[in-house]
Design a protein around this motif. Sequence first.
Motif: not given
Length: 290
Positions: A174-180
Amino acid sequence: MSDPYQTIADRLQARLDDLTRAERQLADSILAAYPISGLGSITQVAQAADVSTPTVARMVQKLGFKGYAEFQAALRSELEAKISGPIARRETWAEGAPGAHILNRFTEAVIGNIRQSLAHVDPAQFDAVCDLLADPARRVHVAGGRITRTLADYLSLHLQMVRPGIVPLQGQQNAWAHSLLDIDAGDVLVIFDVRRYENATLRLAEMASEKGVEIVLFTDQWRSPVHRLARTALVSRTVVPSAWDSSVTTLLMVETVIAAVQERCWRETHGRMEALDEMFNRTGFFRKFT
């Protein structure tokens, strides 16, 4: 004797050179949304590929099936295998397990997986993956799932020694959005996804693709849904006498990619390794025997 684990996608890839133009168009249509694309009626499959129904009938016979019904039965079996969990997998192989020791049976299965996987790798596609990962103008982001995260970490750790601009996507999905937020068009996103395919991984691929990111996929013979978004996919066979799929062939692919990228970047890699060794010496990270 035919390989019981050979998928219809494997057969299509192996027979592409033997297909007519219309049949190749049909094969491309089936592979684009595989295996769901082949589960409609023969008329629906033909219309989706803009070919005739006799073309569909001829191609399934070229693949070794007596008719379209047998072709669809094989596809449905693949779909069942694709979504099966560890308990179902264990029951499947245990029913007919030979009496040889598990060490021998497991090793023979792994060797077979490697041979079959390498037989279906397109060298040009493999080289294209390595060229992408070695391109200094591109940042490379690497993501794995619940099980494949270890493979993603292994790849990203080695690539960080080979070249700059490697970004592992770590932590909870759910933290991948930050990487995007920091992924740009032209970057490369390496994704590991094997059965049972993860929804978060597909969402990541979809959003990255919308931003113009080049996606490289490591997957199994049933092919993750991410493959329709990927520029290229490196496919590894995974079936072994276990409740769990094997990662040996995938790891072989990963290590070979690392070796190939290292050679493409060697001038810079050599300097990075020397600098890294100096840091390790100063910190006393590794034990020295004198």
